[in-house]
Write an enzyme that holds these catalytic residues in place. Structure first.
Site, PDB file in Angstrom:
ATOM      1  CG  HIS A  51       2.596   0.289  17.829  1.00  0.00           C
ATOM      2  ND1 HIS A  51       1.423  -0.411  17.828  1.00  0.00           N
ATOM      3  CD2 HIS A  51       2.602   1.001  16.661  1.00  0.00           C
ATOM      4  CE1 HIS A  51       0.745  -0.143  16.711  1.00  0.00           C
ATOM      5  NE2 HIS A  51       1.465   0.716  16.005  1.00  0.00           N
ATOM      6  CB  ILE A  87       3.283   2.261   4.719  1.00  0.00           C
ATOM      7  CG1 ILE A  87       2.465   3.367   5.409  1.00  0.00           C
ATOM      8  CG2 ILE A  87       4.564   1.990   5.513  1.00  0.00           C
ATOM      9  CD1 ILE A  87       1.913   2.974   6.773  1.00  0.00           C
ATOM     10  CD  GLU A  96       1.123  -3.092  19.721  1.00  0.00           C
ATOM     11  OE1 GLU A  96       0.508  -2.004  19.861  1.00  0.00           O
ATOM     12  OE2 GLU A  96       1.779  -3.370  18.715  1.00  0.00           O
ATOM     13  NE  ARG A 139      -3.365  -2.385  13.467  1.00  0.00           N
ATOM     14  CZ  ARG A 139      -2.917  -1.130  13.426  1.00  0.00           C
ATOM     15  NH1 ARG A 139      -1.620  -0.908  13.429  1.00  0.00           N
ATOM     16  NH2 ARG A 139      -3.759  -0.111  13.389  1.00  0.00           N
ATOM     17  CB  ILE A 148       6.716  -1.675  10.540  1.00  0.00           C
ATOM     18  CG1 ILE A 148       6.666  -0.304  11.210  1.00  0.00           C
ATOM     19  CG2 ILE A 148       6.397  -1.579   9.069  1.00  0.00           C
ATOM     20  CD1 ILE A 148       7.994   0.309  11.422  1.00  0.00           C
ATOM     21  CG  ASP A 151       7.078  -0.238  15.780  1.00  0.00           C
ATOM     22  OD1 ASP A 151       7.577   0.115  16.863  1.00  0.00           O
ATOM     23  OD2 ASP A 151       6.224   0.445  15.170  1.00  0.00           O
ATOM     24  N   GLY A 177       0.834  -1.195   0.000  1.00  0.00           N
ATOM     25  CA  GLY A 177       0.000   0.000   0.000  1.00  0.00           C
ATOM     26  C   GLY A 177       0.868   1.244   0.000  1.00  0.00           C
TER      27      GLY A 177
END
Length: 327
Positions: free
Chosen positions: A284, A160, A266, A237, A235, A261, A158
């Site tokens: 994160h 990113i 979390e 999910r 980086i 990350d 996408g």
């Protein structure tokens, strides 16, 4: 749309912690309503009667949406919105927006930093210096891994993903990718399956969205395909990685290293990953600069303002593209 003392006479609910800049803007432009968390049990009768918008980091469930009969829009803070039940929102005629683009370059920068840190052991090397080991024990060991000669696969091409790919190109490394479908006009080699991509590369960067379709997509089979020289960077999910399988692969040498990350639960990180000396772990922080978080906050609030003044969203998510503003 009526105004009172310079504000829109619209109640916006902000559950839990939220960006201070965004809260300040919402408080100036709307009637700000706060609750401890996005829990239907905390919704009062007054909220049911007055709340027309939500601004949130946190997940917004179908039950939360149903608890607010006058809800028109959920402005989600972040590009990923898998914790918001956007399909249910669409059925209810509720718009959902996110904050794409403004964090793309920051997250891509973090992905590259995490990749280099993982491969060249920069955190461990800095710790060696800070702990006095350079003086007491001599030079830090040679890193076993290098970016030289690597081939990179990107899972999730996408905005990113493409920004990461541009940076990888600057390193002179070949790039391939896996997506739900091939991206038209993209010259990188496409693989129809994630396993096929892992077999073709030795460095896998995951920027895929969360949700049921990607749940534990990076499993033992994919990690095995990546190989003993393999490096995984996630980086996107945490839910996309089978963390138990990853910990096993790192321990056994099925892959060489991983940089993460994001995590499935979390802020809890499995002890097996914390104990892995060949894992580089970040809390994160992909988009976590003052500059970028402020831009995300502004876009989040701008979506609310545009909806209630111009009756249109700025960045709607695909599931709610056809939701119309209430008359």
């Amino acid at each position: 749309m009526t105004r009172a003392e310079g504000k829109l006479s619209v109640a916006i609910l902000v559950p839990g912690d939220f960006n201070d800049h965004a809260v300040g803007r919402i408080d100036k432009a709307f009637k700000l309503v706060r609750i401890e968390r996005a829990d239907p049990a905390l919704v009062t009768d007054e909220m049911r009667a007055t709340v027309r918008g939500i601004a949130s980091y946190a997940g917004i469930s179908a039950a939360m949406i149903d608890a607010l009969p006058n809800l028109e829009i959920i402005a989600s803070f972040g590009v990923g919105y898998d914790s918001v039940d956007a399909n249910h929102a669409a059925k209810r005629g509720v718009m959902v927006t996110n904050t794409p683009d403004v964090l793309t370059e920051e997250v891509a920068d973090t992905a590259i930093g995490l990749l280099i840190n993982t491969v060249r052991e920069l955190y461990a090397a800095e710790k060696w210096l800070r702990d006095g080991d350079w003086v007491e024990k001599g030079n830090y060991r040679l890193s076993r891994l290098t970016l030289r000669g690597r081939s990179v696969g990107i899972f999730g091409m996408g905005r990113i993903g493409r920004a990461v790919a541009r940076r990888i190109e600057a390193f002179g490394l070949p790039i391939a990718y896996h997506n739900r479908r091939k991206v038209e006009g993209l010259a990188y080699e496409y693989h129809a399956t994630l396993k096929g991509l892992a077999e073709a590369v030795d460095t896998l960067i995951c920027i895929a969205p969360g949700g049921a379709s990607t749940e534990k997509a990076i499993n033992a089979e994919v990690l095995s395909a990546l190989g003993s020289n393999g490096v995984l960077v996630n980086i996107g999910r945490g839910s996309t990685v089978d963390e138990a399988a990853l910990a096993g692969a790192l321990k056994s040498g099925a892959i060489a290293a991983a940089g993460l990350d994001v995590f499935a639960d979390e802020p809890k990180v499995p002890q097996s990953l914390l104990d892995a000396p060949n894992a580089s772990l970040l809390p994160h922080v992909g988009s976590a600069s003052v500059h970028t978080r402020r831009a995300m906050a502004d876009l989040c609030v701008d979506n609310l303002v545009a909806w209630f003044t111009e009756r249109r969203p700025l960045t709607p998510v695909p599931e709610t593209l056809n939701v119309k503003a209430h008359s």
